[in-house]
Write a protein that holds these residues in place. Sequence first.
Motif, PDB file in Angstrom:
ATOM      1  N   SER A   1      34.397 -12.114  26.396  1.00  0.00           N
ATOM      2  CA  SER A   1      33.143 -12.809  26.092  1.00  0.00           C
ATOM      3  C   SER A   1      33.046 -14.171  26.773  1.00  0.00           C
ATOM      4  O   SER A   1      31.977 -14.784  26.786  1.00  0.00           O
ATOM      5  CB  SER A   1      32.985 -12.984  24.580  1.00  0.00           C
ATOM      6  OG  SER A   1      34.057 -13.772  24.061  1.00  0.00           O
ATOM      7  N   GLY A   2      34.140 -14.645  27.352  1.00  0.00           N
ATOM      8  CA  GLY A   2      34.122 -15.942  28.023  1.00  0.00           C
ATOM      9  C   GLY A   2      33.495 -15.869  29.400  1.00  0.00           C
ATOM     10  O   GLY A   2      33.135 -14.800  29.896  1.00  0.00           O
ATOM     11  N   ARG A   3      33.357 -17.035  30.035  1.00  0.00           N
ATOM     12  CA  ARG A   3      32.720 -17.093  31.349  1.00  0.00           C
ATOM     13  C   ARG A   3      33.491 -16.280  32.384  1.00  0.00           C
ATOM     14  O   ARG A   3      32.918 -15.534  33.170  1.00  0.00           O
ATOM     15  CB  ARG A   3      32.601 -18.556  31.803  1.00  0.00           C
ATOM     16  CG  ARG A   3      31.842 -18.743  33.094  1.00  0.00           C
ATOM     17  CD  ARG A   3      31.477 -20.189  33.292  1.00  0.00           C
ATOM     18  NE  ARG A   3      32.651 -21.058  33.286  1.00  0.00           N
ATOM     19  CZ  ARG A   3      32.588 -22.387  33.319  1.00  0.00           C
ATOM     20  NH1 ARG A   3      31.396 -22.991  33.327  1.00  0.00           N
ATOM     21  NH2 ARG A   3      33.683 -23.115  33.336  1.00  0.00           N
ATOM     22  N   MET A   4      34.819 -16.414  32.383  1.00  0.00           N
ATOM     23  CA  MET A   4      35.622 -15.647  33.322  1.00  0.00           C
ATOM     24  C   MET A   4      35.596 -14.154  32.983  1.00  0.00           C
ATOM     25  O   MET A   4      35.531 -13.303  33.869  1.00  0.00           O
ATOM     26  CB  MET A   4      37.059 -16.157  33.342  1.00  0.00           C
ATOM     27  CG  MET A   4      37.259 -17.361  34.243  1.00  0.00           C
ATOM     28  SD  MET A   4      36.982 -16.982  35.991  1.00  0.00           S
ATOM     29  CE  MET A   4      38.323 -15.831  36.291  1.00  0.00           C
ATOM     30  N   GLY A   5      35.659 -13.838  31.698  1.00  0.00           N
ATOM     31  CA  GLY A   5      35.611 -12.443  31.289  1.00  0.00           C
ATOM     32  C   GLY A   5      34.328 -11.773  31.743  1.00  0.00           C
ATOM     33  O   GLY A   5      34.345 -10.636  32.240  1.00  0.00           O
ATOM     34  N   GLN A   6      33.211 -12.452  31.587  1.00  0.00           N
ATOM     35  CA  GLN A   6      31.931 -11.895  32.009  1.00  0.00           C
ATOM     36  C   GLN A   6      31.871 -11.710  33.522  1.00  0.00           C
ATOM     37  O   GLN A   6      31.332 -10.711  34.015  1.00  0.00           O
ATOM     38  CB  GLN A   6      30.788 -12.802  31.535  1.00  0.00           C
ATOM     39  CG  GLN A   6      30.564 -12.778  30.032  1.00  0.00           C
ATOM     40  CD  GLN A   6      30.139 -11.419  29.534  1.00  0.00           C
ATOM     41  OE1 GLN A   6      29.089 -10.904  29.929  1.00  0.00           O
ATOM     42  NE2 GLN A   6      30.952 -10.809  28.675  1.00  0.00           N
ATOM     43  N   ALA A   7      32.440 -12.654  34.253  1.00  0.00           N
ATOM     44  CA  ALA A   7      32.481 -12.524  35.715  1.00  0.00           C
ATOM     45  C   ALA A   7      33.350 -11.346  36.135  1.00  0.00           C
ATOM     46  O   ALA A   7      33.010 -10.592  37.060  1.00  0.00           O
ATOM     47  CB  ALA A   7      32.998 -13.819  36.344  1.00  0.00           C
TER      48      ALA A   7
ATOM     49  N   LEU B   1      31.991  -8.300  38.394  1.00  0.00           N
ATOM     50  CA  LEU B   1      32.495  -8.135  39.758  1.00  0.00           C
ATOM     51  C   LEU B   1      33.352  -6.885  39.916  1.00  0.00           C
ATOM     52  O   LEU B   1      33.426  -6.324  41.013  1.00  0.00           O
ATOM     53  CB  LEU B   1      33.279  -9.381  40.175  1.00  0.00           C
ATOM     54  CG  LEU B   1      32.434 -10.648  40.306  1.00  0.00           C
ATOM     55  CD1 LEU B   1      33.318 -11.868  40.526  1.00  0.00           C
ATOM     56  CD2 LEU B   1      31.431 -10.509  41.438  1.00  0.00           C
ATOM     57  N   CYS B   2      33.990  -6.439  38.852  1.00  0.00           N
ATOM     58  CA  CYS B   2      34.782  -5.213  38.952  1.00  0.00           C
ATOM     59  C   CYS B   2      33.888  -4.030  39.288  1.00  0.00           C
ATOM     60  O   CYS B   2      34.318  -3.097  39.990  1.00  0.00           O
ATOM     61  CB  CYS B   2      35.542  -4.955  37.651  1.00  0.00           C
ATOM     62  SG  CYS B   2      36.662  -3.527  37.737  1.00  0.00           S
ATOM     63  N   ALA B   3      32.655  -4.072  38.832  1.00  0.00           N
ATOM     64  CA  ALA B   3      31.721  -2.978  39.105  1.00  0.00           C
ATOM     65  C   ALA B   3      31.423  -2.847  40.595  1.00  0.00           C
ATOM     66  O   ALA B   3      30.951  -1.790  41.039  1.00  0.00           O
ATOM     67  CB  ALA B   3      30.431  -3.194  38.319  1.00  0.00           C
TER      68      ALA B   3
ATOM     69  N   SER C   1      38.821  -0.006  37.645  1.00  0.00           N
ATOM     70  CA  SER C   1      37.810   0.304  36.639  1.00  0.00           C
ATOM     71  C   SER C   1      38.252  -0.309  35.323  1.00  0.00           C
ATOM     72  O   SER C   1      39.450  -0.514  35.090  1.00  0.00           O
ATOM     73  CB  SER C   1      37.631   1.818  36.494  1.00  0.00           C
ATOM     74  OG  SER C   1      38.849   2.421  36.090  1.00  0.00           O
ATOM     75  N   ILE C   2      37.309  -0.611  34.470  1.00  0.00           N
ATOM     76  CA  ILE C   2      37.600  -1.260  33.189  1.00  0.00           C
ATOM     77  C   ILE C   2      37.544  -0.224  32.076  1.00  0.00           C
ATOM     78  O   ILE C   2      36.532   0.456  31.893  1.00  0.00           O
ATOM     79  CB  ILE C   2      36.616  -2.410  32.920  1.00  0.00           C
ATOM     80  CG1 ILE C   2      36.753  -3.482  34.005  1.00  0.00           C
ATOM     81  CG2 ILE C   2      36.856  -3.008  31.537  1.00  0.00           C
ATOM     82  CD1 ILE C   2      35.727  -4.582  33.927  1.00  0.00           C
ATOM     83  N   VAL C   3      38.647  -0.103  31.337  1.00  0.00           N
ATOM     84  CA  VAL C   3      38.723   0.889  30.260  1.00  0.00           C
ATOM     85  C   VAL C   3      38.469   0.265  28.893  1.00  0.00           C
ATOM     86  O   VAL C   3      38.308   0.987  27.908  1.00  0.00           O
ATOM     87  CB  VAL C   3      40.087   1.599  30.265  1.00  0.00           C
ATOM     88  CG1 VAL C   3      40.287   2.365  31.566  1.00  0.00           C
ATOM     89  CG2 VAL C   3      41.233   0.611  30.045  1.00  0.00           C
ATOM     90  N   GLY C   4      38.446  -1.077  28.833  1.00  0.00           N
ATOM     91  CA  GLY C   4      38.208  -1.731  27.552  1.00  0.00           C
ATOM     92  C   GLY C   4      38.020  -3.225  27.731  1.00  0.00           C
ATOM     93  O   GLY C   4      38.552  -3.819  28.680  1.00  0.00           O
ATOM     94  N   ALA C   5      37.254  -3.820  26.847  1.00  0.00           N
ATOM     95  CA  ALA C   5      37.007  -5.256  26.858  1.00  0.00           C
ATOM     96  C   ALA C   5      37.293  -5.806  25.470  1.00  0.00           C
ATOM     97  O   ALA C   5      36.793  -5.271  24.473  1.00  0.00           O
ATOM     98  CB  ALA C   5      35.566  -5.558  27.264  1.00  0.00           C
ATOM     99  N   VAL C   6      38.108  -6.860  25.397  1.00  0.00           N
ATOM    100  CA  VAL C   6      38.542  -7.419  24.119  1.00  0.00           C
ATOM    101  C   VAL C   6      37.977  -8.817  23.944  1.00  0.00           C
ATOM    102  O   VAL C   6      38.122  -9.678  24.828  1.00  0.00           O
ATOM    103  CB  VAL C   6      40.082  -7.463  24.025  1.00  0.00           C
ATOM    104  CG1 VAL C   6      40.520  -8.016  22.666  1.00  0.00           C
ATOM    105  CG2 VAL C   6      40.672  -6.075  24.252  1.00  0.00           C
TER     106      VAL C   6
ATOM    107  N   ALA D   1      37.380 -15.124  39.643  1.00  0.00           N
ATOM    108  CA  ALA D   1      37.380 -13.754  39.129  1.00  0.00           C
ATOM    109  C   ALA D   1      37.759 -12.776  40.234  1.00  0.00           C
ATOM    110  O   ALA D   1      38.522 -11.829  39.998  1.00  0.00           O
ATOM    111  CB  ALA D   1      36.003 -13.407  38.553  1.00  0.00           C
ATOM    112  N   ARG D   2      37.258 -12.980  41.440  1.00  0.00           N
ATOM    113  CA  ARG D   2      37.616 -12.096  42.551  1.00  0.00           C
ATOM    114  C   ARG D   2      39.115 -12.164  42.833  1.00  0.00           C
ATOM    115  O   ARG D   2      39.752 -11.149  43.114  1.00  0.00           O
ATOM    116  CB  ARG D   2      36.814 -12.469  43.793  1.00  0.00           C
ATOM    117  CG  ARG D   2      35.347 -12.088  43.732  1.00  0.00           C
ATOM    118  CD  ARG D   2      34.680 -12.145  45.093  1.00  0.00           C
ATOM    119  NE  ARG D   2      33.288 -11.708  45.000  1.00  0.00           N
ATOM    120  CZ  ARG D   2      32.250 -12.532  44.893  1.00  0.00           C
ATOM    121  NH1 ARG D   2      32.452 -13.826  44.875  1.00  0.00           N
ATOM    122  NH2 ARG D   2      31.018 -12.056  44.799  1.00  0.00           N
TER     123      ARG D   2
END
Length: 235
Positions: free
Chosen positions: A13-19, A23-25, A31-36, A211-212
């Motif tokens: 939910s943070g700024r880096m997490g959202q980035a 960007l992973c997309a 690929s992202i299997v989960g977000a905490v 993030a990259r």
Amino acid sequence: MSASIRLLIHGASGRMGQALLRLCAERDDCSIVGAVSRKVGQRVIDGIPQFASSELHGVPDFDVAVDFSLAEAFDPILALCVERGTALVSGTTGLDESQRAAIVRAADRIPVLWAANFSLGVAVLSELVERAAAALPGWDCDIVESHHSGKKDDPSGTALALGESAQQGGAQPRYASLRAGDIVGEHLVQFAGVGERVELIHRATSRDIFARGALHAAARLSGRPPGIYRLRDLL
């Protein structure tokens, strides 16, 4: 190593997490299997399962956890990675000495990368600083960092990390900090001798570079032997 690395984003939910989620997309190697996050409202967002911090042990299998959370949330994600034998990439700041010691212990069992700055350019800069310090013994070394007016730590963690590189090369760095406007981040490392000086500069114009860099590190850390890695080791 599989073609697509399965990532768990911790601190989503943070700024880096959202980035990281955004960007992973754009990549085909992860690929992202989960977000905490600390709290969860919607259970699935854009096809990605969402988990509260209290549900950490219920996350699906992953290859690398990418952690940009808070110091108080760091211990559980490190423990989970050790338990599952998966890699950890972390940029969480404010870790105390016991947490840093825990990273060293964990590195006996899993690959771990912790960095204050995930810019690939800064990773190259740190190597250049060490080489310049070794090649210019006795020269004055000064590190000047500039950031936005809201940044509180002084000097920045990146400046201190560059100072460590300078010390490894034999220099004794001094620091100066500027806080002005909306500067994302600028770092100048100057070596001055008699009648000449060398300046090494990195300027960040977008926070997406961090993030990259973290995604770059995660894609290359998966499948590595246990140990402590630096971003520059994975370039």
